[in-house]
Scaffold this motif. Structure first.
Motif, mmCIF file in Angstrom:
data_model
loop_
_atom_site.group_PDB
_atom_site.id
_atom_site.type_symbol
_atom_site.label_atom_id
_atom_site.label_comp_id
_atom_site.label_asym_id
_atom_site.label_seq_id
_atom_site.Cartn_x
_atom_site.Cartn_y
_atom_site.Cartn_z
ATOM 1 N N THR A 57 0.848 -1.199 0.000
ATOM 2 C CA THR A 57 0.000 0.000 0.000
ATOM 3 C C THR A 57 0.882 1.247 0.000
ATOM 4 O O THR A 57 0.677 2.185 -0.777
ATOM 5 N N ARG A 58 1.914 1.230 0.881
ATOM 6 C CA ARG A 58 2.814 2.389 0.954
ATOM 7 C C ARG A 58 3.664 2.536 -0.300
ATOM 8 O O ARG A 58 4.045 3.645 -0.678
ATOM 9 N N ARG A 59 3.952 1.401 -0.950
ATOM 10 C CA ARG A 59 4.768 1.455 -2.154
ATOM 11 C C ARG A 59 4.002 2.105 -3.304
ATOM 12 O O ARG A 59 4.575 2.488 -4.307
ATOM 13 N N GLY A 60 2.700 2.209 -3.154
ATOM 14 C CA GLY A 60 1.915 2.904 -4.181
ATOM 15 C C GLY A 60 1.129 1.992 -5.088
ATOM 16 O O GLY A 60 0.699 2.401 -6.166
ATOM 17 N N GLU A 61 0.944 0.738 -4.662
ATOM 18 C CA GLU A 61 0.156 -0.190 -5.498
ATOM 19 C C GLU A 61 -1.324 0.021 -5.199
ATOM 20 O O GLU A 61 -1.998 -0.830 -4.620
ATOM 21 N N ASN A 62 -1.820 1.157 -5.598
ATOM 22 C CA ASN A 62 -3.178 1.530 -5.187
ATOM 23 C C ASN A 62 -4.114 1.907 -6.326
ATOM 24 O O ASN A 62 -5.231 2.357 -6.083
ATOM 25 N N GLN A 63 -3.666 1.752 -7.557
ATOM 26 C CA GLN A 63 -4.552 2.102 -8.682
ATOM 27 C C GLN A 63 -5.128 0.835 -9.312
ATOM 28 O O GLN A 63 -4.802 -0.267 -8.897
ATOM 29 N N TYR A 64 -5.967 1.026 -10.301
ATOM 30 C CA TYR A 64 -6.601 -0.136 -10.950
ATOM 31 C C TYR A 64 -5.551 -1.162 -11.379
ATOM 32 O O TYR A 64 -4.643 -0.836 -12.125
ATOM 33 N N PRO A 65 -5.728 -2.378 -10.953
ATOM 34 C CA PRO A 65 -4.864 -3.446 -11.481
ATOM 35 C C PRO A 65 -5.484 -3.993 -12.768
ATOM 36 O O PRO A 65 -6.596 -3.616 -13.126
ATOM 37 N N PRO A 66 -4.788 -4.899 -13.474
ATOM 38 C CA PRO A 66 -5.406 -5.500 -14.658
ATOM 39 C C PRO A 66 -6.753 -6.128 -14.299
ATOM 40 O O PRO A 66 -6.932 -6.647 -13.193
ATOM 41 N N MET A 67 -7.656 -6.098 -15.260
ATOM 42 C CA MET A 67 -9.032 -6.538 -15.017
ATOM 43 C C MET A 67 -9.113 -7.958 -14.458
ATOM 44 O O MET A 67 -9.931 -8.255 -13.591
ATOM 45 N N HIS A 68 -8.259 -8.854 -14.950
ATOM 46 C CA HIS A 68 -8.382 -10.235 -14.483
ATOM 47 C C HIS A 68 -7.416 -10.587 -13.358
ATOM 48 O O HIS A 68 -7.246 -11.752 -13.041
#
Ligand code: PMP
Ligand code: GLN
Length: 389
Positions: A57-68
């Motif tokens: 979360t802190r690393r910035g993995e917070n946007q839309y991921p791939p749909m599947h």
């Protein structure tokens, strides 16, 4: 005319109320009862996993991921599937990450069930199947499982299949009974569906909770069924985090394509940092899944031994984190009234089994969840012992 329960004058699910899990958990909270009703652990998520969630979360993995689903998680699921079942699945074309198994079940049903298609479910059936089928326009054929083992009755199944049958939903290990299906059951499903357009939705969310040395019979290990199956799993169960709502569906490419068409418009995708944390955890803690059956078997055995001196009768659950209790002889009340009494007067909340049937048989069964601290289980059993010595 407007109706209090039906403000638009119509309901797509007129007979559906609030799920028993929500009802019983609220009753338990209102009465300060030990909640062995809704299935969820009262112990923590592994620390390594929580740390990873924080890190990503802190690393910035917070946007839309791939749909599947993120590739890292789908690759780890493929490796886990090989590890557990010896089966090779293609992460690109056969695995879709979903927002819990509930979403996967809903999507699989809506991807394949058309108006007036029939879908077979086995009662007692997990409560999410029937409404999803009906919302898709399908017709639900409820077949009872046979006591005392809650096994599939081959003759009944063969008798129920016809030209309109589109799918059969199986659930093993089975909620609420704890029954597990055998290799012969899979062979039966294969022979019943052979040469038809019938698909199988296999709800395997309790795949890592199978007891007494029996292995889990995944649909994935059956070559014929694998070609016509959606296999649904849930991280909620396996990492003790039911509130994270991450699951996945494995299906052959043609079925996965249809599945994803629906999935993209139901949730589009699933919480990003949790996917990263789960992938990392799967990679670095492959042993976690392997120890779950032993972990839960000890809890099952503790609960059973603590209940030994009560008037309840039971046969040990073969899988899941649920144990059925038979209260025949202890009370004449129907199970819905009996669990209310247990919750409000004895301080232990349970689930009545009759609510999982279209036509409840004449039986007096309640379900207890043993995904709890040992002390929680001991205290709950002590309360039951005091009242039903
Ligand atoms: N199927 C069964 C049989 C279940 O018991 C559950 C658990 N609650 C689900 C599906 C849904 O799982 P999830 O919480 O991942 O949506
Ligand atoms: N599957 C859980 C159970 O059987 C509850 C899921 C829910 O609350 N919807 O208790």
């Amino acid at each position: 005319m407007m109706h209090a329960d039906d403000p638009l004058g119509t309901s797509k699910l007129p007979d559906v109320g609030t799920t028993i899990f929500t009802v019983m958990s609220k009753l338990a909270a209102d009465h300060n009862a030990i909640n062995l009703s809704q299935g969820y652990p009262d112990f923590p998520v592994p620390t390594a996993l929580v740390d990873k969630l924080d890190e990503y979360t802190r690393r910035g993995e917070n946007q839309y991921p791939p749909m599947h689903g993120i590739p890292y998680l789908r690759e780890q699921i493929a490796l886990k599937t090989r590890r557990c079942y010896g089966e090779t699945v293609n992460p690109e074309t056969e695995i879709t990450v979903t927002s819990g198994a509930t979403e996967a079940l809903f999507v699989a049903i809506h991807a394949i069930v058309d108006r007036d298609d029939e879908v077979i479910v086995f009662d007692p059936a997990y409560d999410a199947y029937d409404p999803a089928i009906r919302l898709a326009g399908g017709i639900v054929r409820h077949l009872p499982l046979q006591g005392p083992d809650f096994a599939i009755d081959p003759d009944r199944l063969r008798g129920a299949v016809n030209q309109k049958t589109r799918a059969i939903i199986v659930n093993s290990p089975h909620n609420p009974t704890g029954a597990v299906i055998s290799r012969e059951d899979l062979d039966l499903l294969a022979s019943v569906t052979d040469g038809t357009r019938i698909l199988v939705i296999s709800d395997e969310v309790y795949e890592h909770m199978v007891f007494d040395g029996a292995g889990h019979q995944s649909l994935l290990t059956h070559p014929q069924l694998r070609m016509r199956g959606f296999v649904v799993s849930s991280f909620g169960k396996t990492v003790h985090a039911t509130g994270w709502k991450v699951g996945y569906c494995i299906a052959p490419p043609a079925l996965t394509r249809e599945f994803r068409k629906v999935h993209q418009f139901v949730t589009f995708t699933t919480h990003t940092p949790t996917q990263w944390a789960l992938a990392d955890f799967l990679e670095h803690h492959p042993e976690h899944d392997q120890q779950l059956s032993g972990f839960y078997q000890r809890k099952r055995d503790l609960l059973i031994s603590e209940l030994a001196d009560t008037g309840f009768s039971l046969s040990p659950s073969a899988g899941t984190y649920f144990q059925l209790l038979d209260y025949q002889g202890l009370s004449d009340q129907p199970d819905t009234a009996f669990v209310e009494y247990l919750t409000c007067e004895i301080g232990v909340a349970a689930i009545p089994v009759s609510v999982f049937y279209r036509e409840p048989p004449d039986q007096q069964l309640i379900r207890l969840c043993f995904a709890k601290h040992d002390d929680t289980l001991k205290e709950a059993a002590a309360r039951l012992r005091r009242r039903f010595p």
